[in-house]
Design a protein around this motif. Structure first.
Motif, PDB file in Angstrom:
ATOM      1  N   PRO A 195    -204.946   8.891  28.223  1.00 51.71           N
ATOM      2  CA  PRO A 195    -204.574   7.984  27.333  1.00 51.71           C
ATOM      3  C   PRO A 195    -204.037   8.504  25.740  1.00 51.71           C
ATOM      4  CG  PRO A 195    -206.736   7.381  27.942  1.00 51.71           C
ATOM      5  CD  PRO A 195    -206.376   8.878  28.409  1.00 51.71           C
ATOM      6  N   ILE A 196    -203.080   7.953  25.317  1.00 53.24           N
ATOM      7  CA  ILE A 196    -202.179   8.625  24.110  1.00 53.24           C
ATOM      8  C   ILE A 196    -202.160   7.354  22.944  1.00 53.24           C
ATOM      9  CG2 ILE A 196    -200.110   9.371  23.234  1.00 53.24           C
ATOM     10  CD1 ILE A 196    -199.578  10.612  25.795  1.00 53.24           C
ATOM     11  N   ASN A 197    -202.449   7.973  21.925  1.00 52.25           N
ATOM     12  CA  ASN A 197    -202.449   6.986  20.561  1.00 52.25           C
ATOM     13  C   ASN A 197    -201.877   7.623  19.415  1.00 52.25           C
ATOM     14  OD1 ASN A 197    -202.923   4.601  18.918  1.00 52.25           O
ATOM     15  ND2 ASN A 197    -204.789   5.495  18.445  1.00 52.25           N
ATOM     16  N   SER A 198    -201.109   6.864  18.851  1.00 46.94           N
ATOM     17  CA  SER A 198    -200.332   7.762  17.527  1.00 46.94           C
ATOM     18  C   SER A 198    -200.279   6.915  16.360  1.00 46.94           C
ATOM     19  CB  SER A 198    -199.098   8.564  17.840  1.00 46.94           C
ATOM     20  OG  SER A 198    -198.212   7.707  18.400  1.00 46.94           O
ATOM     21  N   GLY A 223    -189.006  11.668   6.469  1.00 43.62           N
ATOM     22  CA  GLY A 223    -187.629  11.321   6.238  1.00 43.62           C
ATOM     23  C   GLY A 223    -186.530  12.403   6.760  1.00 43.62           C
ATOM     24  N   VAL A 224    -187.104  13.525   7.416  1.00 44.79           N
ATOM     25  CA  VAL A 224    -186.510  14.542   7.915  1.00 44.79           C
ATOM     26  C   VAL A 224    -185.506  13.969   9.154  1.00 44.79           C
ATOM     27  CG1 VAL A 224    -186.242  16.968   8.975  1.00 44.79           C
ATOM     28  CG2 VAL A 224    -188.089  16.082   7.222  1.00 44.79           C
ATOM     29  N   PRO A 225    -184.193  14.292   9.117  1.00 44.32           N
ATOM     30  CA  PRO A 225    -183.239  13.655  10.131  1.00 44.32           C
ATOM     31  C   PRO A 225    -183.174  14.537  11.367  1.00 44.32           C
ATOM     32  CG  PRO A 225    -181.997  14.618   8.312  1.00 44.32           C
ATOM     33  CD  PRO A 225    -183.372  14.585   7.684  1.00 44.32           C
ATOM     34  N   ILE A 226    -184.372  14.614  12.311  1.00 47.44           N
ATOM     35  CA  ILE A 226    -184.280  15.288  13.431  1.00 47.44           C
ATOM     36  C   ILE A 226    -183.376  15.195  14.387  1.00 47.44           C
ATOM     37  CG2 ILE A 226    -186.685  15.738  13.162  1.00 47.44           C
ATOM     38  CD1 ILE A 226    -187.405  14.053  15.296  1.00 47.44           C
ATOM     39  N   LYS A 227    -182.967  15.837  15.177  1.00 45.14           N
ATOM     40  CA  LYS A 227    -181.987  15.581  16.296  1.00 45.14           C
ATOM     41  C   LYS A 227    -182.335  14.702  17.471  1.00 45.14           C
ATOM     42  CE  LYS A 227    -179.747  20.043  15.222  1.00 45.14           C
ATOM     43  NZ  LYS A 227    -179.516  21.409  15.694  1.00 45.14           N
ATOM     44  N   PHE A 228    -183.643  15.116  17.881  1.00 48.04           N
ATOM     45  CA  PHE A 228    -184.222  14.387  19.049  1.00 48.04           C
ATOM     46  C   PHE A 228    -185.736  14.494  18.852  1.00 48.04           C
ATOM     47  CE2 PHE A 228    -180.521  17.097  20.440  1.00 48.04           C
ATOM     48  CZ  PHE A 228    -179.630  15.686  20.870  1.00 48.04           C
ATOM     49  N   PRO A 229    -186.504  13.554  19.279  1.00 52.06           N
ATOM     50  CA  PRO A 229    -187.818  13.879  19.490  1.00 52.06           C
ATOM     51  C   PRO A 229    -188.273  14.582  20.483  1.00 52.06           C
ATOM     52  CG  PRO A 229    -187.285  11.348  19.373  1.00 52.06           C
ATOM     53  CD  PRO A 229    -185.928  12.297  19.700  1.00 52.06           C
ATOM     54  N   VAL A 230    -189.290  15.569  20.318  1.00 50.86           N
ATOM     55  CA  VAL A 230    -189.797  16.439  21.355  1.00 50.86           C
ATOM     56  C   VAL A 230    -191.342  16.216  21.366  1.00 50.86           C
ATOM     57  CG1 VAL A 230    -188.269  18.153  20.877  1.00 50.86           C
ATOM     58  CG2 VAL A 230    -190.177  18.199  19.512  1.00 50.86           C
ATOM     59  N   ALA A 231    -191.823  16.544  22.683  1.00 51.14           N
ATOM     60  CA  ALA A 231    -193.198  16.653  22.941  1.00 51.14           C
ATOM     61  C   ALA A 231    -193.517  17.760  23.795  1.00 51.14           C
ATOM     62  CB  ALA A 231    -193.512  15.380  23.697  1.00 51.14           C
ATOM     63  N   GLY A 232    -194.937  17.870  24.006  1.00 57.27           N
ATOM     64  CA  GLY A 232    -195.493  19.272  24.499  1.00 57.27           C
ATOM     65  C   GLY A 232    -196.461  18.725  25.603  1.00 57.27           C
ATOM     66  N   ILE A 233    -196.822  19.462  26.484  1.00 59.17           N
ATOM     67  CA  ILE A 233    -197.673  19.267  27.588  1.00 59.17           C
ATOM     68  C   ILE A 233    -198.030  20.266  28.333  1.00 59.17           C
ATOM     69  CG2 ILE A 233    -196.000  18.938  29.243  1.00 59.17           C
ATOM     70  CD1 ILE A 233    -197.857  16.959  30.579  1.00 59.17           C
ATOM     71  N   ALA A 234    -199.599  20.682  28.607  1.00 59.49           N
ATOM     72  CA  ALA A 234    -200.262  21.677  29.175  1.00 59.49           C
ATOM     73  C   ALA A 234    -200.247  21.434  30.468  1.00 59.49           C
ATOM     74  CB  ALA A 234    -201.441  22.118  28.653  1.00 59.49           C
ATOM     75  N   ILE A 292    -194.969  11.075  27.685  1.00 59.44           N
ATOM     76  CA  ILE A 292    -195.472  11.245  26.019  1.00 59.44           C
ATOM     77  C   ILE A 292    -194.819  10.661  25.250  1.00 59.44           C
ATOM     78  CG2 ILE A 292    -196.348  12.923  24.625  1.00 59.44           C
ATOM     79  CD1 ILE A 292    -197.139  14.692  26.901  1.00 59.44           C
ATOM     80  N   LEU A 293    -193.277  11.248  25.396  1.00 60.46           N
ATOM     81  CA  LEU A 293    -192.263  10.426  24.494  1.00 60.46           C
ATOM     82  C   LEU A 293    -192.232   9.028  24.549  1.00 60.46           C
ATOM     83  CD1 LEU A 293    -189.303  12.953  25.263  1.00 60.46           C
ATOM     84  CD2 LEU A 293    -190.597  12.965  23.018  1.00 60.46           C
ATOM     85  N   ASN A 294    -192.325   8.359  25.842  1.00 59.23           N
ATOM     86  CA  ASN A 294    -192.375   7.154  25.662  1.00 59.23           C
ATOM     87  C   ASN A 294    -193.518   6.548  24.687  1.00 59.23           C
ATOM     88  OD1 ASN A 294    -191.575   4.131  26.491  1.00 59.23           O
ATOM     89  ND2 ASN A 294    -193.248   4.507  28.130  1.00 59.23           N
ATOM     90  N   GLU A 295    -194.733   7.043  25.219  1.00 62.39           N
ATOM     91  CA  GLU A 295    -195.798   6.721  24.184  1.00 62.39           C
ATOM     92  C   GLU A 295    -196.020   6.856  22.754  1.00 62.39           C
ATOM     93  OE1 GLU A 295    -198.502   5.237  25.309  1.00 62.39           O
ATOM     94  OE2 GLU A 295    -197.333   4.893  27.453  1.00 62.39           O
ATOM     95  N   MET A 296    -195.286   8.100  22.389  1.00 62.81           N
ATOM     96  CA  MET A 296    -194.876   8.244  21.142  1.00 62.81           C
ATOM     97  C   MET A 296    -193.939   7.311  20.399  1.00 62.81           C
ATOM     98  SD  MET A 296    -194.327  12.514  21.233  1.00 62.81           S
ATOM     99  CE  MET A 296    -193.570  12.524  19.742  1.00 62.81           C
ATOM    100  N   SER A 297    -193.076   6.829  21.159  1.00 60.00           N
ATOM    101  CA  SER A 297    -192.348   5.701  20.604  1.00 60.00           C
ATOM    102  C   SER A 297    -192.928   4.312  20.160  1.00 60.00           C
ATOM    103  CB  SER A 297    -191.056   5.426  21.528  1.00 60.00           C
ATOM    104  OG  SER A 297    -191.510   4.759  22.665  1.00 60.00           O
TER     105      SER A 297
END
Length: 645
Positions: A197-200, A326-337, A411-416
């Motif tokens: 489970p992911i929470n942010s 407020g940093v204008p990033i290009k794309f969101p990224v995520a990591g997994i092991a 993970i990116l879907n959960e981060m959104s």
């Protein structure tokens, strides 16, 4: 390498891959596999050369020098632990499972000690002297299994406690792998491809420029972003004398408290430096260009709870914190092991490798692979893999990368769904940075002699810093908008290019000379207002009408070859305008009354051209000359009359 999309380091044998690590700019899995395959071809050639070297100069391996635990110890540990060990491995929470495993381990050591198999005073692979372990027995005593018959002496095999702990760890790993393969469920009840489970949460720390708390299972990262000017960039020591710095860096902290331990916190460990670099390189491709966002960005990831994959949690938390700052990033990224159970046939499987997504700490320790992958749905930004087996093949690695892509998408879907979401606006506590361009030859005017001018600007306006570059780039770092605007105005005036005809109001007289006054039209820019241009009337001395410190309005009327400015105050006075108008009218009337010599020359020239076209007769020539003489005489008489008047 600076322009390459991939930086890959790998090690392997002639038939398998042992380790890979690298960074790329959203490279697809297919391209990465092509690069790994090309690298393995080169490794095969190196292995062939090593084999030739071994045949010529190699020595026999010293296998007998390695002391391994005896095989019967494995049987004793499995018999004592049994089902109790399996139940302990099925506990979902990390701390209770660890306590249960420690209790089972202590039970195994206690029972073996009571049975006389364990002696705590000996080291691994070294037995006590024969006199200490022999027992005199009757001749008719039955020899028990596991004992050695030495005639009248029976010797029980003794094991070191450290060997028992080592064997218990191996048996626990074996049982864990068996449970995953046979039951299809991991210790926390997940399937091989299921994530925890992911929470942010974002904006957790209101005073920080950006913050995020990312939780995945029992792994949690608190990421904080701080923005600063150029002076906050990380300086790097190198072997040459050139100065090097980084405007983006990530610091990874793994305190003992995150695993329930008490310990001293000192300098960053090798593990912390490596994990921080991996997360930093994973986030670097999504940052904007320094020209578009001229801030130094520092990300600090503190692991508050750890149960595997804390470096990839730093990637996820760091990405959310960057957005919150407020940093204008290009794309969101995520990591997994990703993990692996390579030989499933040993535990009743079909023999195909079993890939595990989002592994825990126990699965990392007991599994055969630890593959960390960071990126988004379309590409990879960083990766790292180490294994505990003799090697893995390209098909196994391909399966792991594709399964990792599905995990990153989840993970990116959960981060959104972060609650609260990132603000995506610059924090009011962050400094303001303005970048302006001036001509490179004007930079010295901003710095001044020994930095005097730039220091005075900082003191006068209250800005934090002013950085200048040889290319004419000027960066102003300030805490508020008013001081920023004030410093911008001063620098613009210092580096401005004056134009003839411009008017400067309320300018201060800096000094007075016998021939005029020097007036400051902008900070550091002075021009000479000649004594004849100070007033509409006649002045014997400039001091008669002005003194140092007076303020006047001036107009730039000339810039000489040396760049010196000539100013005029008289040109802005009302009397000067009327005088100039009257002079223009007088000169205009004079021109109307007095014929110009140039006009006569032009008339004569035109007549000469017509003469070439058709030759007139002699009488006509005489008439023409007579007319010219009479016209000249008439013009002369009119000019003399005008002069008399």
């Amino acid at each position: 390498m600076e322009n390459s999309e991939l930086d890959l380091m790998m090690a392997g044998t002639d038939s398998a891959i042992l380790m890979i690590e690298g960074y790329c700019d959203f490279l697809t899995e297919e391209k990465l596999l092509e690069a790994v395959e090309a690298g393995q071809v080169a490794i095969r050639e190196i292995c062939k050369a090593i084999d030739v070297l071994v045949q010529n100069c190699g020595k026999k391996k010293m296998v007998d020098a390695i002391a391994l635990p005896p095989p019967e110890l494995y049987r004793h540990v499995e018999d004592i632990s049994g089902d109790e060990l399996v139940k302990a491995l099925q506990i979902k929470e990390k701390i209770p499972r660890r306590k249960a495993l420690s209790a089972v381990e202590e039970k195994v050591i206690t029972i073996l000690s009571e049975q006389g198999y364990v002696c705590k005073d000996i080291s691994s692979g070294v037995a006590e002297s024969l006199d200490d372990i022999v027992e005199d027995e009757d001749e008719d005593e039955v020899i028990v299994d596991g004992e050695v018959d030495e005639g009248d002496v029976h010797i029980k095999p003794l094991f070191a406690e450290v060997d028992v702990k080592l064997v218990f760890k191996e048996v626990s790993s074996k049982y864990l792998r068996r449970c995953i393969v046979e039951g299809g469920k991991r210790s926390d009840g997940r399937s091989p491809w299921e994530l925890r489970p992911i929470n942010s949460q974002c904006g957790l720390l209101p005073r920080a420029h950006g913050s995020a708390l990312f939780t995945r299972g029992e792994t949690q990262s608190l990421a904080v972003v701080t923005l600063g000017g150029y002076q906050m960039a990380q300086r790097i020591d190198n072997l040459v004398d050139t100065e090097e710095s980084k405007s983006f860096y990530l610091q990874y902290s793994f305190p003992p408290s995150c695993v329930g331990e008490v310990g001293r916190i000192g300098a960053p460990s090798r593990r912390e430096i490596g994990h921080g670099m991996l997360a930093e390189r994973a986030l670097e491709p999504i940052l904007p260009l320094e020209e578009d966002f001229p801030y130094t960005i520092r990300v600090e990831s503190t692991i508050t709870e750890s149960n595997g994959s804390s470096s990839m949690a730093s990637v996820c938390g760091g990405c959310l914190a960057l957005q919150d700052a407020g940093v204008p990033i290009k794309f969101p990224v995520a990591g997994i092991a990703m993990g692996l159970v390579l030989d499933t046939q040993e535990f009743g499987g079909d023999g195909s490798p079993l890939i595990l997504s989002d592994i825990t700490g126990a699965e990392d320790a007991s599994g055969d692979m630890d593959l960390k992958v960071a990126g988004n749905e379309s590409g990879i930004t960083a990766f790292q893999m180490d294994i505990k087996v003799v090697g893995i093949t390209l098909p196994v690695m391909e399966q792991a990368l594709l399964q990792a892509r599905d995990g990153r998408r989840h993970i990116l879907n959960e981060m959104s769904k972060s609650s609260p979401p990132p603000s995506k606006a610059l924090s009011p506590h962050a400094p303001l940075i303005h970048v302006m361009k001036v001509k490179p030859n004007k930079v010295n005017l901003i710095i001044g002699s020994g930095g005097k001018t730039i220091k005075s600007i900082i003191e006068e306006t209250g800005v934090d810093a002013i950085d200048t570059g040889d290319d004419g780039t000027v960066k102003i770092t300030a805490r508020d908008l008013s001081s920023l605007e004030k410093s911008k105005t001063i620098i613009a005036n210092l580096t401005m290019v004056p134009k003839v005809g411009e008017i400067y109001r309320n300018c201060e007289i800096k000094s007075i000379a016998p021939y005029g006054a020097f007036v400051e039209i902008a900070p550091g820019r002075e021009g000479l207002c000649h004594i004849s241009e100070l007033s509409s009337g006649w002045l014997a001395k400039a001091e008669d009408a002005f003194k140092v410190g007076d303020r006047i309005d001036v107009k730039l009327i000339e810039i000489n070859d040396k760049g010196q400015l000539r100013l005029s105050s008289r040109a802005l006075l009302p009397n000067a305008d009327s005088e100039s108008n009257s002079k223009q009218q007088t000169s205009g009337s004079t021109k109307e009354k007095v014929p110009q010599k140039d006009d006569l020359i032009k008339m004569t020239t035109r007549r000469a051209r017509r003469k070439k076209q058709s030759e007139p007769s002699g009488a006509e020539n005489a008439t023409t000359k007579t007319l010219e003489k009479s016209a000249a005489a008439s013009a002369t008489s009119q000019g003399s009359e005008t002069a008399k008047k």
